[in-house]
Motif scaffolding. Structure first.
Motif, mmCIF file in Angstrom:
data_model
loop_
_atom_site.group_PDB
_atom_site.id
_atom_site.type_symbol
_atom_site.label_atom_id
_atom_site.label_comp_id
_atom_site.label_asym_id
_atom_site.label_seq_id
_atom_site.Cartn_x
_atom_site.Cartn_y
_atom_site.Cartn_z
ATOM 1 N N UNK A 31 0.926 -1.395 -0.120
ATOM 2 C CA UNK A 31 0.335 0.091 0.252
ATOM 3 C C UNK A 31 0.848 1.316 -0.209
ATOM 4 N N UNK A 32 1.527 1.000 1.560
ATOM 5 C CA UNK A 32 2.993 2.434 0.494
ATOM 6 C C UNK A 32 3.287 2.313 -0.454
ATOM 7 N N UNK A 33 3.675 1.216 -1.247
ATOM 8 C CA UNK A 33 4.767 1.902 -2.749
ATOM 9 C C UNK A 33 3.240 1.934 -3.445
ATOM 10 N N UNK A 34 2.300 1.853 -3.785
ATOM 11 C CA UNK A 34 1.288 2.599 -4.475
ATOM 12 C C UNK A 34 0.719 3.974 -4.010
ATOM 13 N N UNK A 35 0.964 4.373 -3.104
ATOM 14 C CA UNK A 35 0.422 5.235 -2.261
ATOM 15 C C UNK A 35 1.546 6.605 -3.471
ATOM 16 N N UNK A 36 2.708 6.109 -3.633
ATOM 17 C CA UNK A 36 3.940 6.592 -4.040
ATOM 18 C C UNK A 36 3.458 6.707 -5.074
ATOM 19 N N UNK A 37 3.747 5.887 -5.544
ATOM 20 C CA UNK A 37 2.901 5.466 -7.246
ATOM 21 C C UNK A 37 1.894 6.202 -7.684
ATOM 22 N N UNK A 38 0.968 6.823 -7.263
ATOM 23 C CA UNK A 38 -0.271 7.021 -7.479
ATOM 24 C C UNK A 38 0.647 8.604 -7.582
ATOM 25 N N UNK A 39 1.469 9.166 -6.147
ATOM 26 C CA UNK A 39 1.495 10.007 -6.529
ATOM 27 C C UNK A 39 2.459 10.980 -7.080
ATOM 28 N N UNK A 40 3.667 10.525 -7.926
ATOM 29 C CA UNK A 40 3.779 10.193 -9.695
ATOM 30 C C UNK A 40 3.307 10.228 -10.953
ATOM 31 N N UNK A 41 2.228 9.637 -10.501
ATOM 32 C CA UNK A 41 1.039 9.341 -11.336
ATOM 33 C C UNK A 41 0.523 10.318 -11.863
ATOM 34 N N UNK A 42 -0.053 11.116 -10.772
ATOM 35 C CA UNK A 42 -0.781 12.560 -10.288
ATOM 36 C C UNK A 42 0.662 13.585 -10.878
ATOM 37 N N UNK A 43 1.689 13.188 -11.629
ATOM 38 C CA UNK A 43 2.608 14.352 -11.803
ATOM 39 C C UNK A 43 2.873 14.238 -13.612
ATOM 40 N N UNK A 44 2.236 12.960 -13.840
ATOM 41 C CA UNK A 44 3.218 12.924 -15.543
ATOM 42 C C UNK A 44 3.590 11.486 -15.866
ATOM 43 N N UNK A 45 3.577 10.884 -14.414
ATOM 44 C CA UNK A 45 4.097 9.596 -14.948
ATOM 45 C C UNK A 45 3.060 8.767 -15.067
ATOM 46 N N UNK A 46 4.159 7.174 -15.740
ATOM 47 C CA UNK A 46 3.522 6.380 -16.269
ATOM 48 C C UNK A 46 3.843 5.229 -15.321
ATOM 49 N N UNK A 47 3.058 4.225 -14.479
ATOM 50 C CA UNK A 47 3.082 4.196 -13.435
ATOM 51 C C UNK A 47 2.418 1.974 -13.609
ATOM 52 N N UNK A 48 3.415 1.302 -13.598
ATOM 53 C CA UNK A 48 4.008 -0.296 -13.589
ATOM 54 C C UNK A 48 4.191 -1.309 -12.703
ATOM 55 N N UNK A 49 3.314 -1.513 -11.605
ATOM 56 C CA UNK A 49 3.772 -1.607 -10.344
ATOM 57 C C UNK A 49 3.337 -3.271 -10.228
ATOM 58 N N UNK A 50 3.775 -4.075 -9.467
ATOM 59 C CA UNK A 50 3.300 -5.592 -8.930
ATOM 60 C C UNK A 50 3.274 -6.227 -10.441
#
Length: 435
Positions: A31-50
Motif C-alpha cells: 500500500x505504501x508503494x501504491x501511494x508513492x506510485x499514485x503521487x508520481x502518476x498525478x505528476x505525469x508518470x506512467x506507472x507499472x507496479x506489482x
C-alpha cells in the motif's frame, strides 16, 4: 525508472522536469508503494507496479534508470538489458545536471559519519554545501534545488557504483574496506571492484583520499592517505593527536568523537577541507560540536574520567570487535556491556578479542549465559538482568578511569523493539547514574 523508492521518485521528477516521457516500474505491491506510485502518476508518470512491472515492449525505451536496491541481474532489470536497453544508476543519470563539484565517499564502514563531518566542516568554513546520495537526499533531488551550492557531498554505496559510466567526483574518499554484501556479490573481489569504480573517471587534477592500509592501486588522481593504525600515511594518530606529517593538527579530545575509527573519519574529512584551502583553526572550530549519528560509538557522557559509549548499532560480532579495537587504549581496560537475542552465533569466535581488550564483561539478554560460558576463562564475566543494573555495575567496576562500552554484538529483539530503543535506554540508564 526501475524502483519507486526515494531515489527512483527523485529521478522520475528530474526526468519529467527535462521533458522526458517517464514510466516507473516496481515489482512491489504494498500500500505504501501504491501511494508513492499514485503521487508520481498525478505528476505525469506512467506507472507499472506489482505484476504489471513486466514490460511487454522494453525496446521502446531509450534507457532505464535503476535504483540501488535493485540488482542488475534481477528480472526487472534484465528485461531491458536483454533487449539492448542501457541501464544507468540514479547518480549517473543526475550527474550531468549537477554544476557544483562533487565529493564522493565510499567504503565499508564510516561513510555516513565522514559525509556528515565534511558537510559540517565545509559549511562551518563559509561554504554552502549539501550532503546526499546513499545518505539523505538523492542527487536527482539536489540538482532540482534552487539553492546554489559550492559542493555536493555524496555517500555512495557499491550498489550505486555498479551502474555508473561518466560520473566523476573531483574528490573521492575511501574510508576503509572489509568483506560485506556477499549475499549480492559472488565474492569479495567483485564487491571491491564495484567500490573501486568511484575512481574510474578521475584524472591527475582530481584528488583521492584513501585509507592507507588498503593500498589501492591504479589511481590516476593525486593521492592523500590516512590511517589510525600505522604512521605511513599522510595523516596519522599519535597519542590522541591527529597528525599530518610533522604537524600536530588537533587532539581528539577537542571533539565529541571517540575511537580510532572516528579518528580516521576525522582525518578523511580534514583532508578534504585542507585540499579545499581551509585552515586547521577553522576546521577544528567547525567540528567541535559535531556528534556522531546515534548509537554508533556515541559518547554519552564522561564522568570522573570514565567514558560511557553507546554502540547499540553493533548488532553483530564483527561490529563489536571493531568497537573493542577502537577503545583498546583505555588505561584501565574496557568494561563491556554485551548480549541480546540468540541468533545462533558462536561467541567463542571472538574470545581472543574480548580477552585482549576487556577487563570486565557485563552480560545481558538471551545470550548472557552462552557468552559467559565462552568467555569466563579469559575475562571476568558478570550477569545482569537489565540495562539499569548493567550500567550501575559498570560504573562501580570502571571506578574512576577507563571506558564503559555498550556494544551488544547481537540483535536487540529479545528485550527491545530495535537497536534504537536499546541505545536510548542505555543512555537513559547512564543519565540516572550521573545525576
Amino acid at each position: 525508472m526501475l524502483g519507486c523508492g526515494q531515489s527512483g521518485m527523485a529521478a522520475a521528477r528530474l526526468a519529467l522536469r527535462e521533458g522526458a516521457n517517464v514510466c516507473v516500474f516496481d515489482t512491489d505491491n504494498s500500500s505504501e508503494l501504491k501511494c508513492r506510485a499514485e503521487e508520481l502518476g498525478s505528476e505525469g508518470c506512467k506507472i507499472a507496479v506489482g505484476e504489471d512491472a513486466v514490460c511487454s515492449e522494453p525496446e521502446k525505451y531509450a534507457f532505464a534508470v535503476i535504483s540501488p536496491g535493485i540488482s542488475l541481474d534481477w528480472k526487472i532489470a534484465t528485461q531491458f538489458t536483454d533487449s539492448g536497453v542501457p541501464i544507468i544508476g540514479e547518480i549517473e543519470f543526475s550527474y550531468p545536471f549537477c554544476s557544483p563539484s562533487i565529493i564522493g565517499v565510499t567504503g565499508t564502514n564510516g561513510k555516513t559519519t565522514t559525509v556528515e563531518l565534511i558537510e559540517k566542516i565545509l559549511n562551518g568554513c563559509g561554504e554552502t554545501v549539501v550532503a546526499g546520495g546513499n545518505y539523505g537526499r538523492p542527487l536527482s533531488d539536489i540538482v532540482c534545488d534552487s539553492t546554489s551550492y559550492s559542493s555536493v557531498i555524496l555517500e555512495i554505496s557499491s550498489f550505486q557504483l555498479e551502474a555508473i559510466s561518466e560520473f566523476h567526483p573531483s574528490v573521492a574518499v575511501w574510508t576503509n574496506f572489509a568483506p560485506d554484501h556477499l549475499d549480492r556479490y559472488s565474492g569479495i573481489d567483485r564487491y571491491k571492484s564495484a567500490k573501486m569504480r568511484l575512481f574510474v573517471n578521475q584524472n591527475e587534477e582530481d584528488w583521492a583520499i584513501i585509507n592507507d592500509k588498503d593500498e589501492l592501486q591504479g589511481l590516476k588522481a593525486q593521492t592523500v592517505t590516512f590511517s589510525a593504525h600505522q604512521d605511513s600515511g599522510n595523516y596519522s594518530l599519535n597519542e590522541g593527536n591527529i597528525v599530518c606529517g610533522d604537524d600536530i593538527l588537533f587532539n581528539l579530545q577537542k571533539t565529541k568523537l571517540r575511537g580510532t575509527h572516528n579518528a580516521e573519519n576525522l582525518m578523511a574529512a580534514t583532508a578534504v577541507a585542507q585540499i579545499k584551502g581551509h585552515s586547521i583553526n577553522s576546521i577544528v572550530e567547525s567540528l567541535s560540536d559535531y556528534t556522531a549519528p546515534p548509537h554508533r560509538c556515541e559518547l554519552v557522557a564522561t564522568v570522573g574520567g570514565v567514558d560511557y559509549i553507546n554502540d547499540s548499532k553493533a548488532t553483530n560480532l564483527h561490529a563489536m570487535e571493531s568497537a573493542l579495537k577502537s577503545f583498546s587504549g583505555s588505561n584501565e581496560g574496557i568494561v563491556l556491556i554485551a548480549g541480546g537475542k540468540d541468533k545462533g552465533l558462536s561467541f567463542s569466535d571472538v574470545v581472543d578479542s574480548v580477552s585482549r581488550h576487556v577487563k570486565h564483561a557485563i552480560l545481558i539478554g538471551e545470550t548472557r549465559f552462552q557468552m559467559a560460558e565462552n568467555w569466563a576463562d579469559q575475562v571476568d564475566c558478570r550477569l545482569s538482568e537489565d540495562l539499569d543494573e548493567a550500567v550501575s555495575l559498570g560504573k562501580s567496576l570502571a571506578k574512576d578511569k577507563g571506558t564503559v562500552l555498550f556494544s551488544p554484538g547481537t540483535s536487540s529483539f529479545d528485550m527491545f523493539s530495535g537497536y534504537e530503543e536499546r541505545g536510548d535506554l542505555f543512555k537513559a540508564a547512564v543519565e540516572k547514574q550521573i545525576k
